[in-house]
Design a protein around this motif. Structure first.
Motif, PDB file in Angstrom:
ATOM      1  N   LYS A 246       0.814  -1.214   0.000  1.00 43.98           N
ATOM      2  CA  LYS A 246       0.000   0.000   0.000  1.00 43.98           C
ATOM      3  C   LYS A 246       0.854   1.274   0.000  1.00 43.98           C
ATOM      4  O   LYS A 246       0.385   2.330  -0.438  1.00 43.98           O
ATOM      5  N   GLY A 247       2.085   1.170   0.483  1.00 43.38           N
ATOM      6  CA  GLY A 247       2.938   2.344   0.493  1.00 43.38           C
ATOM      7  C   GLY A 247       3.164   2.885  -0.910  1.00 43.38           C
ATOM      8  O   GLY A 247       3.040   4.092  -1.164  1.00 43.38           O
ATOM      9  N   LEU A 248       3.461   1.995  -1.852  1.00 46.90           N
ATOM     10  CA  LEU A 248       3.700   2.409  -3.235  1.00 46.90           C
ATOM     11  C   LEU A 248       2.397   2.808  -3.920  1.00 46.90           C
ATOM     12  O   LEU A 248       2.369   3.732  -4.739  1.00 46.90           O
TER      13      LEU A 248
ATOM     14  N   GLU B 148       3.383  -1.857   4.641  1.00 46.77           N
ATOM     15  CA  GLU B 148       3.578  -1.000   3.475  1.00 46.77           C
ATOM     16  C   GLU B 148       4.009  -1.754   2.231  1.00 46.77           C
ATOM     17  O   GLU B 148       3.854  -1.243   1.119  1.00 46.77           O
ATOM     18  N   ASN B 149       4.539  -2.980   2.385  1.00 48.10           N
ATOM     19  CA  ASN B 149       5.183  -3.631   1.242  1.00 48.10           C
ATOM     20  C   ASN B 149       4.740  -5.069   1.006  1.00 48.10           C
ATOM     21  O   ASN B 149       5.445  -5.819   0.340  1.00 48.10           O
TER      22      ASN B 149
ATOM     23  N   THR C 293      -3.837   6.777  -5.200  1.00 46.68           N
ATOM     24  CA  THR C 293      -4.968   5.908  -5.502  1.00 46.68           C
ATOM     25  C   THR C 293      -5.307   5.098  -4.254  1.00 46.68           C
ATOM     26  O   THR C 293      -4.414   4.697  -3.505  1.00 46.68           O
ATOM     27  N   SER C 294      -6.576   4.854  -4.037  1.00 46.95           N
ATOM     28  CA  SER C 294      -7.000   4.015  -2.922  1.00 46.95           C
ATOM     29  C   SER C 294      -6.462   2.592  -3.108  1.00 46.95           C
ATOM     30  O   SER C 294      -6.652   1.999  -4.180  1.00 46.95           O
ATOM     31  N   PRO C 295      -5.787   2.012  -2.096  1.00 44.22           N
ATOM     32  CA  PRO C 295      -5.294   0.633  -2.241  1.00 44.22           C
ATOM     33  C   PRO C 295      -6.397  -0.357  -2.556  1.00 44.22           C
ATOM     34  O   PRO C 295      -6.212  -1.270  -3.368  1.00 44.22           O
TER      35      PRO C 295
END
Length: 776
Positions: free
Chosen positions: A574-576, A732-733, A582-584
């Motif tokens: 979600k971090g990228l 995040e990853n 943009t919404s994850p």
């Protein structure tokens, strides 16, 4: 035998000299402590009920209001009873028994209490009105308007201080009934990508006819129910979608939660069970005392907590579907009763049920008036693991009854488990706090072989051997031989985020707060006098064993058909995605649409679950993720379009998805409304071609792809030729995907679809041309 003697509080013998009474002081002590624990729990429940009933008021607030009112009247020399006692004295000789000062005190207290109740009523209704506004949801991420900030401030002012779990229940707004016109319009919009022009025009005609004729009449009944009931959807949803189902709940309804993938606290099975069971019981204690904080969006907006009530001490009980047969007798209609599954909830349960190698055990969770410590629970699990006794005839596969069709299980339960030792043992399972399986297999995520290890792990949690989980219990804790664990949860009593909250609590407490010794055991020491687990006794006749084997055959056929694939997506998280603005959730849902189009070469109806817990007793609503905007973007990825054009279409699709999610969360979804309209039409005996087709394409019916955003909780697909996709965004990853389908379908392949999902995620990210190394 020693344990049996300890269970008897007194013994007596008759002698020539009289009666010789022998008291067992230890047994009497345990009775006293048990009673003390029970009364403490009743007092806490009573106190919490009072605190919740007067919230956002409080006893200190009551004292402030009463004392302030009486002080004001004393300063201004006013009658605090407002003339009440003067009027009463004309009819009742109240002055004989109460002095003038006493009358002033009593009058001040009574009027002050009335004022306090009025303040609570005003605050509660003001908060309900504030919570009915959902404009905050449409603010851009990271920016909050002045109006929204003022609204949030007012919500905090009227919310009171230190709310408990159920404090906001009376302040939550009721789920609104959308206008029929809006529902029909949004339904047609959702159906447009899946229909050709001729089909769509036909459906438009049906919708228009329904909107003008039958719809308003059905809507009137729903409006009436919405005014009378707390929630116009939830009770019918529970009954018709879950409890009326006669097929197996294993795989089809139950879902699972998985353990840590990269953390292995201990390899000792009994120790892991000890810590996990203790953590679960601590969570139950907090739940009983309402000490769990209510979930608050943006730390301000409360969500409904009603689903927590049946988490523990709960079991689904099968019922026999006898059908509905109408007959005329003396000019009147008679009908057979429609007996369906019910949810049995106990207010109190002091034991758990444990299964190991075909044997069932009852394990008490309290001793000396307190909860067993982790090492003591480990001690009980060690005793069960060390027990070498053989299962009784029919006992080993008994739980297969809960995995097969519901009607045979209901009939067998009534015929063979309604009396004697079988009833006592079944009660011990159904009335347990929860069910534990000490699994004799090993499951674990292996980095060298991630796909095979995760697929095996997922299938074991979803169905196991089909007879080593009690699928009717609210949830099963499964602890494997090598120390890993997971949950299997029944769906009717609550939705996945509720059990997810419990699971997060357990995983956070287990290795980090409770911990283990260097040898891998639970911290602490075994108890020298702790009575051992009680082996449950069964007398299962041959006829019942035949039913068990029949249910097991059905369950195994169902389990063998599950094509399950789980994989960690670690290319980015979600971090990228947030760097792309943009919404994850929208990003992943659009990637699923692209993956499915590449997989099957067509679009399909898609069901994503959204919660409606902003309203009282809210459960879920459907987000139909296959929109015209998403389809246009997917086609652009197939055709030779420019990157700029694809990026523009992607943003439009993401914004559309976010807007649909907002509508679903704020009570403006279409599927639950259509479902309830359909139920009312059946009660009235009305046949609606529009509702028949619209509901047939709704949730739980024939939705080919089930894409649910659940927190580490995984479901199965709802259609024979579809996919079930669950995903959890881990940090995040990392994003963990869980995909299921059926081997028997020639159109699906979970591993192939997983590869398409991975490629779709990468292809969409490439549109933004981000330098991943620079961002990291």
């Amino acid at each position: 035998m020693a344990e049996a003697h300890q269970a008897v509080a007194f013994q007596f013998t008759v002698t020539p000299d009289g009666i010789d009474l022998q008291l067992c002081h230890e047994a009497l002590r345990q009775i006293y402590l048990s009673g003390l624990h029970s009364w403490k729990k009743r007092f806490i429940r009573f106190k919490n009920g009072v605190m919740t009933g007067v919230y956002p008021g409080s006893p200190p607030g009551f004292m402030v209001v009463v004392v302030s009112y009486m002080s004001y009247n004393k300063y201004h020399k006013l009658d605090p009873s407002l003339g009440m006692f003067a009027k009463l004295s004309q009819h009742i000789p109240i002055g004989r028994y109460m002095s003038e000062d006493s009358q002033k005190i009593v009058g001040g207290v009574l009027v002050g209490t009335g004022l306090w109740i009025t303040i609570i009523f005003i605050m509660r209704n003001a908060l309900k009105c504030l919570l009915s506004w959902h404009g905050w949801m449409y603010s851009r991420h990271g920016s909050v308007s002045l109006g929204t900030r003022l609204w949030m401030l007012l919500v905090k002012v009227f919310s009171g201080r230190k709310p408990m779990l159920y404090s906001f229940q009376n302040s939550l707004p009721r789920l609104p009934v959308p206008p029929v016109k809006d529902t029909c319009r949004r339904y047609l919009e959702s159906a447009r990508p899946l229909m050709d022009d001729e089909q769509f025009e036909r459906m438009k005609g049906l919708a228009k006819d329904f909107e003008k004729n039958l719809g308003p009449r059905l809507q009137w009944y729903l409006k009436l129910k919405s005014w009378w009931a707390s929630n116009y959807v939830s009770d019918w949803w529970e009954e018709y979608i879950y409890l009326r189902g006669r097929g197996p709940i294993m795989v089809n309804s139950n879902y699972y939660a998985m353990d840590f993938l990269y953390v292995f606290p201990t390899s000792i099975q009994a120790a892991r069970a000890g810590n996990a069971i203790h953590a679960i019981m601590l969570y139950r204690r907090k739940l009983d005392r309402a000490q769990i904080k209510p979930l608050m969006l943006l730390h301000t907006i409360p969500m409904c907590s009603s689903q927590y009530e049946r988490m523990f001490n709960t079991s689904r009980v099968p019922g026999v579907d006898t059908g509905r047969v109408l007959s005329r007798a003396a000019s009147s209609h008679t009908a057979t009763l429609l007996l369906l599954d019910t949810i049995q909830h106990m207010n109190e349960s002091k034991h758990i049920a444990v299964y190991h190698k075909g044997r069932f055990f009852k394990v008490w969770m309290f001793y000396d008036g307190r909860l067993l410590l982790p090492r003591e629970i480990e001690q009980q699990m060690e005793r069960i693991l060390a027990d070498k006794s053989e299962p009784m005839p029919g006992e080993e596969a008994l739980a297969a009854l809960t995995a097969g069709d519901r009607t045979p299980w209901a009939k067998a339960r009534d015929a063979y488990f309604s009396r004697g030792k079988n009833k006592q043992s079944l009660d011990a399972i159904e009335k347990a706090a929860f069910f534990v399986t000490l699994d004799d297999t090993e499951q674990r995520f292996v980095e060298k072989n991630p796909i095979k290890s995760l697929d095996s792990f997922a299938k074991s949690l979803l169905h196991g051997k089909c007879y080593d989980r009690w699928f009717d219990k609210s949830f099963n804790l499964i602890v494997f031989k090598n120390g890993t664990m997971g949950l299997n949860a029944e769906h009717s009593w609550a939705d996945a985020p509720i059990i997810g909250h419990l699971w997060e609590h357990v995983l956070s407490m287990d290795p980090f707060k409770l911990g283990y010794t260097e040898e891998g055991h639970c911290c602490g020491e075994p108890h020298p006098n702790l009575p051992g687990p009680q082996r449950l006794q069964w007398d299962i006749p041959a006829e019942c064993q035949d039913v068990i084997q029949s249910s097991l055959t059905i369950a195994r056929t169902l389990a063998d058909d599950v094509d399950c694939h789980s994989f960690p997506f670690n290319d980015f998280g979600k971090g990228l995605i947030k760097k792309c603005r943009t919404s994850p959730d929208a990003f992943i849902q659009i990637a699923l649409q692209l993956a499915h189009y590449r997989d099957k070469g067509k679009f399909c109806l898609t069901y994503e679950a959204s919660m409606t817990r902003l309203f009282r007793e809210g459960r879920t609503e459907t987000v139909r993720s296959c929109t015209m905007e998403t389809c246009t973007f997917v086609r652009s990825m197939i055709r030779d379009e420019t990157r700029e054009e694809r990026l523009k279409l992607l943003k439009e699709a993401a914004e559309k998805h976010q807007n649909m999610y907002r509508l679903a969360m704020t009570g403006k979804g279409i599927d639950r409304h259509l479902f309830c309209l359909y139920v009312v039409s059946k009660y009235l005996g009305e046949d609606s071609p529009f509702l028949k087709e619209a509901v047939a394409c709704g949730p739980g019916c024939s939705s080919p792809v089930c894409c649910c955003f659940l927190s580490s909780l995984c479901v199965h697909q709802v259609a024979d030729d579809g996919y079930g996709v669950s995903y959890i965004i881990v940090g995040e990853n990392l994003i963990n995907f869980h995909i299921s389908s059926k081997h028997s379908s020639p159109e699906t392949d979970s591993h192939r679809f997983g590869g398409n999902i991975r490629q779709a995620m990468l292809d969409i990210l490439d549109l933004f041309q981000l330098d991943k190394k620079a961002i990291k």
